[in-house]
Structure formats: C-alpha cells, structure tokens
Design a protein around this motif. Structure first.
Motif, PDB file in Angstrom:
ATOM      1  N   MET A   1      -7.437 -51.366  20.267  1.00  0.00           N
ATOM      2  CA  MET A   1      -7.087 -49.976  20.476  1.00  0.00           C
ATOM      3  C   MET A   1      -6.134 -49.539  19.376  1.00  0.00           C
ATOM      4  SD  MET A   1      -6.399 -50.082  24.518  1.00  0.00           S
ATOM      5  CE  MET A   1      -7.124 -48.646  25.213  1.00  0.00           C
ATOM      6  N   THR A   2      -6.485 -48.464  18.685  1.00  0.00           N
ATOM      7  CA  THR A   2      -5.675 -47.972  17.576  1.00  0.00           C
ATOM      8  C   THR A   2      -5.246 -46.537  17.837  1.00  0.00           C
ATOM      9  OG1 THR A   2      -6.860 -49.386  16.040  1.00  0.00           O
ATOM     10  CG2 THR A   2      -5.642 -47.561  15.105  1.00  0.00           C
ATOM     11  N   LEU A   3      -3.998 -46.289  17.595  1.00  0.00           N
ATOM     12  CA  LEU A   3      -3.438 -44.954  17.725  1.00  0.00           C
ATOM     13  C   LEU A   3      -3.311 -44.335  16.346  1.00  0.00           C
ATOM     14  CD1 LEU A   3      -2.078 -42.895  19.651  1.00  0.00           C
ATOM     15  CD2 LEU A   3       0.075 -44.055  19.179  1.00  0.00           C
ATOM     16  N   ARG A   4      -3.622 -43.056  16.227  1.00  0.00           N
ATOM     17  CA  ARG A   4      -3.431 -42.314  14.974  1.00  0.00           C
ATOM     18  C   ARG A   4      -2.315 -41.302  15.197  1.00  0.00           C
ATOM     19  NH1 ARG A   4      -7.300 -40.840  11.210  1.00  0.00           N
ATOM     20  NH2 ARG A   4      -6.894 -38.698  11.763  1.00  0.00           N
ATOM     21  N   VAL A   5      -1.289 -41.389  14.366  1.00  0.00           N
ATOM     22  CA  VAL A   5      -0.171 -40.444  14.439  1.00  0.00           C
ATOM     23  C   VAL A   5      -0.141 -39.680  13.120  1.00  0.00           C
ATOM     24  CG1 VAL A   5       2.314 -40.160  14.694  1.00  0.00           C
ATOM     25  CG2 VAL A   5       1.139 -41.993  15.946  1.00  0.00           C
ATOM     26  N   SER A   6      -0.509 -38.404  13.173  1.00  0.00           N
ATOM     27  CA  SER A   6      -0.482 -37.558  11.977  1.00  0.00           C
ATOM     28  C   SER A   6       0.817 -36.768  11.966  1.00  0.00           C
ATOM     29  CB  SER A   6      -1.673 -36.603  11.946  1.00  0.00           C
ATOM     30  OG  SER A   6      -2.869 -37.323  11.741  1.00  0.00           O
ATOM     31  N   LEU A   7       1.540 -36.868  10.859  1.00  0.00           N
ATOM     32  CA  LEU A   7       2.797 -36.158  10.680  1.00  0.00           C
ATOM     33  C   LEU A   7       2.586 -35.057   9.651  1.00  0.00           C
ATOM     34  CD1 LEU A   7       5.045 -39.331  10.466  1.00  0.00           C
ATOM     35  CD2 LEU A   7       4.844 -37.780  12.417  1.00  0.00           C
ATOM     36  N   VAL A   8       2.904 -33.835  10.029  1.00  0.00           N
ATOM     37  CA  VAL A   8       2.758 -32.667   9.158  1.00  0.00           C
ATOM     38  C   VAL A   8       4.152 -32.174   8.808  1.00  0.00           C
ATOM     39  CG1 VAL A   8       1.832 -30.326   8.959  1.00  0.00           C
ATOM     40  CG2 VAL A   8       0.604 -32.036  10.336  1.00  0.00           C
ATOM     41  N   ALA A   9       4.422 -32.031   7.519  1.00  0.00           N
ATOM     42  CA  ALA A   9       5.726 -31.526   7.091  1.00  0.00           C
ATOM     43  C   ALA A   9       5.823 -30.031   7.376  1.00  0.00           C
ATOM     44  CB  ALA A   9       5.940 -31.790   5.607  1.00  0.00           C
ATOM     45  N   ALA A  10       6.935 -29.616   7.929  1.00  0.00           N
ATOM     46  CA  ALA A  10       7.169 -28.205   8.223  1.00  0.00           C
ATOM     47  C   ALA A  10       7.071 -27.375   6.941  1.00  0.00           C
ATOM     48  CB  ALA A  10       8.548 -28.022   8.845  1.00  0.00           C
ATOM     49  N   ALA A  11       6.646 -26.134   7.092  1.00  0.00           N
ATOM     50  CA  ALA A  11       6.598 -25.213   5.957  1.00  0.00           C
ATOM     51  C   ALA A  11       8.021 -24.913   5.506  1.00  0.00           C
ATOM     52  CB  ALA A  11       5.870 -23.926   6.355  1.00  0.00           C
ATOM     53  N   ARG A  12       8.153 -24.374   4.330  1.00  0.00           N
ATOM     54  CA  ARG A  12       9.484 -24.164   3.752  1.00  0.00           C
ATOM     55  C   ARG A  12      10.275 -23.046   4.429  1.00  0.00           C
ATOM     56  NH1 ARG A  12       8.933 -24.068  -1.812  1.00  0.00           N
ATOM     57  NH2 ARG A  12       6.761 -24.574  -1.615  1.00  0.00           N
ATOM     58  N   SER A  13      11.586 -23.184   4.331  1.00  0.00           N
ATOM     59  CA  SER A  13      12.490 -22.133   4.799  1.00  0.00           C
ATOM     60  C   SER A  13      13.448 -21.727   3.684  1.00  0.00           C
ATOM     61  CB  SER A  13      13.283 -22.598   6.028  1.00  0.00           C
ATOM     62  OG  SER A  13      14.095 -23.693   5.693  1.00  0.00           O
ATOM     63  N   SER A  14      13.317 -22.362   2.513  1.00  0.00           N
ATOM     64  CA  SER A  14      14.136 -22.019   1.358  1.00  0.00           C
ATOM     65  C   SER A  14      13.547 -22.715   0.140  1.00  0.00           C
ATOM     66  CB  SER A  14      15.584 -22.485   1.563  1.00  0.00           C
ATOM     67  OG  SER A  14      15.632 -23.889   1.666  1.00  0.00           O
ATOM     68  N   SER A  15      14.000 -22.328  -1.037  1.00  0.00           N
ATOM     69  CA  SER A  15      13.545 -23.039  -2.231  1.00  0.00           C
ATOM     70  C   SER A  15      14.088 -24.459  -2.173  1.00  0.00           C
ATOM     71  CB  SER A  15      14.046 -22.336  -3.494  1.00  0.00           C
ATOM     72  OG  SER A  15      15.416 -22.596  -3.677  1.00  0.00           O
ATOM     73  N   ARG A  16      13.434 -25.369  -2.841  1.00  0.00           N
ATOM     74  CA  ARG A  16      13.848 -26.779  -2.806  1.00  0.00           C
ATOM     75  C   ARG A  16      15.274 -26.949  -3.336  1.00  0.00           C
ATOM     76  NH1 ARG A  16       9.662 -30.678  -1.990  1.00  0.00           N
ATOM     77  NH2 ARG A  16      10.951 -32.135  -3.142  1.00  0.00           N
ATOM     78  N   LEU A  17      15.673 -26.139  -4.301  1.00  0.00           N
ATOM     79  CA  LEU A  17      17.025 -26.257  -4.845  1.00  0.00           C
ATOM     80  C   LEU A  17      18.097 -25.756  -3.885  1.00  0.00           C
ATOM     81  CD1 LEU A  17      16.396 -25.215  -8.553  1.00  0.00           C
ATOM     82  CD2 LEU A  17      16.723 -27.519  -7.634  1.00  0.00           C
ATOM     83  N   ALA A  18      17.691 -24.927  -2.925  1.00  0.00           N
ATOM     84  CA  ALA A  18      18.658 -24.376  -1.975  1.00  0.00           C
ATOM     85  C   ALA A  18      18.620 -25.117  -0.639  1.00  0.00           C
ATOM     86  CB  ALA A  18      18.373 -22.890  -1.756  1.00  0.00           C
ATOM     87  N   GLU A  19      17.914 -26.250  -0.572  1.00  0.00           N
ATOM     88  CA  GLU A  19      17.824 -26.996   0.683  1.00  0.00           C
ATOM     89  C   GLU A  19      19.203 -27.492   1.102  1.00  0.00           C
ATOM     90  OE1 GLU A  19      14.882 -30.055   0.510  1.00  0.00           O
ATOM     91  OE2 GLU A  19      13.245 -28.612   0.401  1.00  0.00           O
ATOM     92  N   ARG A  20      19.439 -27.382   2.380  1.00  0.00           N
ATOM     93  CA  ARG A  20      20.729 -27.763   2.934  1.00  0.00           C
ATOM     94  C   ARG A  20      20.544 -28.898   3.929  1.00  0.00           C
ATOM     95  NH1 ARG A  20      24.521 -24.287   1.549  1.00  0.00           N
ATOM     96  NH2 ARG A  20      23.826 -22.428   0.449  1.00  0.00           N
ATOM     97  N   PHE A  21      21.575 -29.737   4.060  1.00  0.00           N
ATOM     98  CA  PHE A  21      21.523 -30.829   5.029  1.00  0.00           C
ATOM     99  C   PHE A  21      21.386 -30.277   6.434  1.00  0.00           C
ATOM    100  CE2 PHE A  21      24.152 -33.136   1.739  1.00  0.00           C
ATOM    101  CZ  PHE A  21      23.190 -34.080   1.425  1.00  0.00           C
ATOM    102  N   ASP A  22      20.480 -30.897   7.200  1.00  0.00           N
ATOM    103  CA  ASP A  22      20.337 -30.563   8.617  1.00  0.00           C
ATOM    104  C   ASP A  22      20.168 -29.051   8.793  1.00  0.00           C
ATOM    105  OD1 ASP A  22      20.140 -31.266  11.268  1.00  0.00           O
ATOM    106  OD2 ASP A  22      22.279 -31.592  11.572  1.00  0.00           O
TER     107      ASP A  22
END
Length: 191
Positions: A1-22
C-alpha cells in the motif's frame, strides 16, 4: 500500500526580495494571477481523499482558489521565527549579525526564540508520517519553508540541505511511500 502526498507551494504574497519570516500576508495581485494561470494543471489534485493547507492566509486562499477546500493543519504552519517574525533576512542581519550566523550554521539553534530548524523539520516530518497508511492521494498547500522541511525529512537529508532547496510559487512535489519510507517525484510549477 502506497500513499501519495502532493505538496503545492502557496502562491506569492510579495516579491521574493521582500519575503518576511513567518509572513502571514494574503495573496497579492500577482499571486491571484499565477493561480489563475496554473489552476487547470492542478485540478486533478482536487480529487485527493484528504486536502490540507498551512493555516496561513495565502495557503488557505491558494487552496480555495484551486478548488481544494482544504482543512487547515496546525502541523503545517510556517517555521516559528520568534522575535524575527515579520522581518526580512536583511533586516535581521543588520540588527543581529552574529545571531543570524549562528542560526545558519547550527540547525539546533533558535536565537530568535522560536523553533530550531531540527524542531521544524521534525514537526513537518511528524505530520507526514502520521498520514493514514492506505493507498490514496493527499494534497496539501503549504508555505515554501514547510515544503523544504518535508523534502529534507522525506529524503533523510542533512539539515543543511534545507538551504539548497528552492521552492517556487505553485510548484508541486509528490512524495510516495509509507511513514519513514518516502520517495520523491518532481512536477513542474510556475517559473
């Protein structure tokens, strides 16, 4: 028996340079546009028996926009960055350079007063290993940090590998296997 877990990254909420912790900001206009562009490619994941998301606004909004109607999972919350929450890496480095160096070098450290890297990876791995051990598909929309932690855990990679994983908005990875025995399947995402 095999389980498949697909993880999808959330869409952006800011530019990558403006990413903030948590960061708990909602999707921005670019994020909504990206979801609309790729939604048709992710529709099959909506057939998953179990659909989850990180409890962040952008993860919930991404999952809902994709039609997943996901359940928020506290174990999939973003890395707890303590007093660094809401700051960029540049801001923290300017204020606490020695603490940042220590944090980057030692996965057991938590100079910010939050979670250590090892604790974070263990929390996400614990969630992964407690999925029902039956054949089927699970989908989870999560923050990039959560997906990095899941990959490090599933591949039994050293914690330093976390820093070498680039998770782009709406990219998808699938882990197949059973608790403690995972394999990785890569799929295309937003470029």
């Amino acid at each position: 028996m095999t389980l498949r877990v697909s993880l999808v990254a959330a869409a952006r909420s800011s530019s990558r340079l403006a990413e903030r912790f948590d960061d708990d900001r909602p999707l921005d206009q670019a994020g909504w546009h990206e979801v609309q562009l790729v939604a048709h490619t992710l529709v099959p994941l909506g057939a998953a028996e179990l659909r989850y998301c990180s409890p962040t606004p952008r993860s919930r909004a991404t999952g809902n926009a994709l039609g997943f109607a996901p359940m928020a999972q506290p174990a999939l919350r973003d890395w707890d960055m303590g007093r660094w929450r809401g700051l960029t890496l540049g801001e923290v480095t300017a204020r606490e350079p020695a603490a940042v160096d220590h944090w980057l070098a030692d996965p057991r450290s938590a100079p910010h007063g939050g979670e250590s890297m090892l604790g974070f990876i263990g929390r996400v791995g614990g969630w992964l290993d407690t999925r029902p051990a039956a054949e089927g598909l699970v989908v989870a929309v999560a923050e990039p940090a959560v997906i990095r932690a899941a990959l490090v855990y599933a591949l039994n990679a050293p914690p330093s590998a976390y820093w070498n994983v680039d998770v782009r908005p709406l990219s998808t990875i699938t882990l197949t296997g059973l608790p403690g025995r995972w394999s990785l399947s890569l799929e295309a995402g937003i470029r």
